[in-house]
Motif scaffolding. Sequence first.
Motif, PDB file in Angstrom:
ATOM      1  N   SER A   4       0.838  -1.208   0.000  1.00  0.00           N
ATOM      2  CA  SER A   4       0.000   0.000   0.000  1.00  0.00           C
ATOM      3  C   SER A   4       0.872   1.257   0.000  1.00  0.00           C
ATOM      4  O   SER A   4       0.565   2.241  -0.685  1.00  0.00           O
ATOM      5  N   LEU A   5       1.994   1.218   0.740  1.00  0.00           N
ATOM      6  CA  LEU A   5       2.919   2.358   0.749  1.00  0.00           C
ATOM      7  C   LEU A   5       3.611   2.502  -0.611  1.00  0.00           C
ATOM      8  O   LEU A   5       3.848   3.612  -1.087  1.00  0.00           O
ATOM      9  N   ARG A   6       3.920   1.370  -1.234  1.00  0.00           N
ATOM     10  CA  ARG A   6       4.525   1.432  -2.568  1.00  0.00           C
ATOM     11  C   ARG A   6       3.553   2.039  -3.568  1.00  0.00           C
ATOM     12  O   ARG A   6       3.944   2.814  -4.450  1.00  0.00           O
ATOM     13  N   SER A   7       2.269   1.689  -3.448  1.00  0.00           N
ATOM     14  CA  SER A   7       1.257   2.280  -4.314  1.00  0.00           C
ATOM     15  C   SER A   7       1.170   3.788  -4.102  1.00  0.00           C
ATOM     16  O   SER A   7       0.995   4.555  -5.062  1.00  0.00           O
ATOM     17  N   THR A  64      -4.976  -0.003   5.601  1.00  0.00           N
ATOM     18  CA  THR A  64      -4.674  -1.288   4.967  1.00  0.00           C
ATOM     19  C   THR A  64      -4.897  -2.491   5.878  1.00  0.00           C
ATOM     20  O   THR A  64      -5.337  -3.547   5.429  1.00  0.00           O
ATOM     21  N   LYS A  65      -4.620  -2.365   7.170  1.00  0.00           N
ATOM     22  CA  LYS A  65      -4.786  -3.492   8.093  1.00  0.00           C
ATOM     23  C   LYS A  65      -6.245  -3.872   8.282  1.00  0.00           C
ATOM     24  O   LYS A  65      -6.567  -4.994   8.690  1.00  0.00           O
ATOM     25  N   ARG A  66      -7.152  -2.946   7.993  1.00  0.00           N
ATOM     26  CA  ARG A  66      -8.585  -3.209   8.179  1.00  0.00           C
ATOM     27  C   ARG A  66      -9.257  -3.676   6.886  1.00  0.00           C
ATOM     28  O   ARG A  66     -10.453  -3.956   6.880  1.00  0.00           O
ATOM     29  N   LEU A 122     -11.469  -8.787  -0.751  1.00  0.00           N
ATOM     30  CA  LEU A 122     -12.398  -7.698  -1.083  1.00  0.00           C
ATOM     31  C   LEU A 122     -11.705  -6.592  -1.863  1.00  0.00           C
ATOM     32  O   LEU A 122     -12.258  -6.063  -2.830  1.00  0.00           O
ATOM     33  N   ILE A 123     -10.465  -6.230  -1.462  1.00  0.00           N
ATOM     34  CA  ILE A 123      -9.814  -5.124  -2.178  1.00  0.00           C
ATOM     35  C   ILE A 123      -9.339  -5.549  -3.564  1.00  0.00           C
ATOM     36  O   ILE A 123      -9.268  -4.728  -4.472  1.00  0.00           O
ATOM     37  N   ILE A 124      -9.032  -6.841  -3.742  1.00  0.00           N
ATOM     38  CA  ILE A 124      -8.701  -7.304  -5.105  1.00  0.00           C
ATOM     39  C   ILE A 124      -9.953  -7.246  -5.968  1.00  0.00           C
ATOM     40  O   ILE A 124      -9.970  -6.633  -7.045  1.00  0.00           O
ATOM     41  N   GLY A 125     -11.022  -7.896  -5.495  1.00  0.00           N
ATOM     42  CA  GLY A 125     -12.243  -8.010  -6.298  1.00  0.00           C
ATOM     43  C   GLY A 125     -12.998  -6.707  -6.448  1.00  0.00           C
ATOM     44  O   GLY A 125     -13.263  -6.259  -7.570  1.00  0.00           O
ATOM     45  N   ASN A 136      -4.413  -3.081  -6.999  1.00  0.00           N
ATOM     46  CA  ASN A 136      -3.003  -3.447  -7.165  1.00  0.00           C
ATOM     47  C   ASN A 136      -2.381  -3.943  -5.865  1.00  0.00           C
ATOM     48  O   ASN A 136      -1.655  -4.946  -5.857  1.00  0.00           O
ATOM     49  N   THR A 137      -2.667  -3.241  -4.765  1.00  0.00           N
ATOM     50  CA  THR A 137      -2.128  -3.662  -3.463  1.00  0.00           C
ATOM     51  C   THR A 137      -2.605  -5.066  -3.111  1.00  0.00           C
ATOM     52  O   THR A 137      -1.819  -5.923  -2.682  1.00  0.00           O
ATOM     53  N   GLY A 138      -3.885  -5.308  -3.306  1.00  0.00           N
ATOM     54  CA  GLY A 138      -4.442  -6.621  -2.997  1.00  0.00           C
ATOM     55  C   GLY A 138      -3.825  -7.716  -3.846  1.00  0.00           C
ATOM     56  O   GLY A 138      -3.435  -8.772  -3.328  1.00  0.00           O
TER      57      GLY A 138
END
Length: 418
Positions: A139-142, A282-284, A289-292, A329-331
Motif C-alpha cells: 500500500s505504501l509502494r502504491s 490497509t490493516k482493516r 475484497l480489495i482485489i475483487g 493493485n495492493t491486494g
Amino acid sequence: MNFRKVLDSWKYPSILLFGIGISNIGTWIYFLSLNVIVFNMTGSPLAVSALYVIKPLATLFTNLWSGSIIDRVNKKHLMVWLDIIQGTLITCLVFTTNTLWMIYVLVFFINVASSLYDPTSVSYITRLIPIDQRQRFNSLRSLLDSGAFLLGPAITGVLFLIGTPIYAILINALSFYFSAIVTLLMPNVEKSTLNNSPTQNLSLSIIKEDLTAVLNFSRRFIYVMIVYFLFSFFVVMQTAVDSLEVAFSKEVISLTDGEYGFLVSIAGAGILFGSLINAVFTKRLALPLIIGMGSVMVSVGYIIFAFSSNFSTASIGVFVLAFSLSFANTGFYTFYQNNIPVEIIGRIGSVYGFIEALLVIVFTSVFAVGAQLLSIKFIVASGAIFMLLLTGILLLVNLQPSKDKYYTFNENVKGNLT
C-alpha cells in the motif's frame, strides 16, 4: 510491539521504499523527455508510438529465459547491476539524439534490463518483507507510485523550462545510479542459500525444465493461477483502452488540450487519494475484497468514462478508476507474494509476463484497428463493458468462502514444485 521494535522492523523496507520512490520519479522524467526528444527530431506521432511498442517487444524477447536466471542468482547483486546498466544506457541516449535508430536500439535494451529488474525486485521484496508487513508495504509502494505520477511530470516541466529534455534524461540516469547505491545498503537476504546451491549455466534444457516447473505449479494450484490470469487479463484490457484515451477525449468528448491536461491531473489526484486511504487503513481491509471490489470499481470508472459526453462526467469516471486502482493493485501484489513460493517466483512472473506482453500487443492492435474501422466510442465502450464482466468474475472468484486459506500465507505451496 514497542516503538523501537517497529522502527527496527521497518528499517530496510523504508530504505527500499525510498529508493523505489526516487527511481519511479526518474522513470517518469525519462518517459516524458524521450517522447519530446523523438517528436522534436521527427515531427511524427508514429515515431513516438514506436516507443510504446518497444517495451512489450523487449518483454517478449526477455521473459521466457529471464526467470531461469533470476531464480538462480543473487537478487540484490542482480538489481544493482541492472540499475547501473540502465543508468549507463540512458546516459548513452544523450549522445545519440540525432540518430533515431540508435535511440530505438538503446530504448530496447533499456527495456530488456527493466523486464529483468521487475521480477527480480518482486522476488527480493518477497524474501525481505515479512508476511504480516506485505500488505502495508504494497500500500505504501502504491502511494509512492501515485506520488511519482504527480511529481514526475511536474519536475519534468520545470526541467524543460530551465534547460532541455537532455538535462531531464541525465537526471533519470542519475536516479538509477542512486537506486543502485540504495540497493547496496540493503541486506543480502539469500547469501547462505545461494552459496550452498550448485551453479547451473543457462541452457535450453534448463529453460525447458523451468517451463515444466511453472506448468506443474500452475496445475497444482489452479485457484492461484485463475486469480493471477484474471487480474493479468484485466491489466491487458486497461492498457488496450488506455491506448485510445487521448483520441477518445479529443474526438468523442471534444476536450481541449487544457481540459485534457486537467483530466490527467484529476486522475493523479484520484490515485494519490486512493493510495493514501489504502495506506492508512490497509490493516482493516480484507485482501479478497480489495482485489475483487477494487477491480470492479476500476471497471465502473472506465464505464462512466466510456459513456460520458462532457468533461464533468469524464472527470468522475477518471477519478473513480484512479482512486480504486491502488486498492486492486495492493491486494493483487500481496496475494501474489503470499501464494507463489520465492524459489519459483521469478520464473512464474517471467513466463506469465511474456503471455501478458503478447496479449497487450494483440489487444492494443485490435483496439487500434477497430477504432479505425468502426468508431472509437464503440471500441472504448465495448472494452469497458468487457472489463466489467471480467472483474465481476474475478470478484466472485475472490469471495468464495472455501478459498479463504489463499488470502493468508499458505505454507502448502512450498511443497514439491516440479
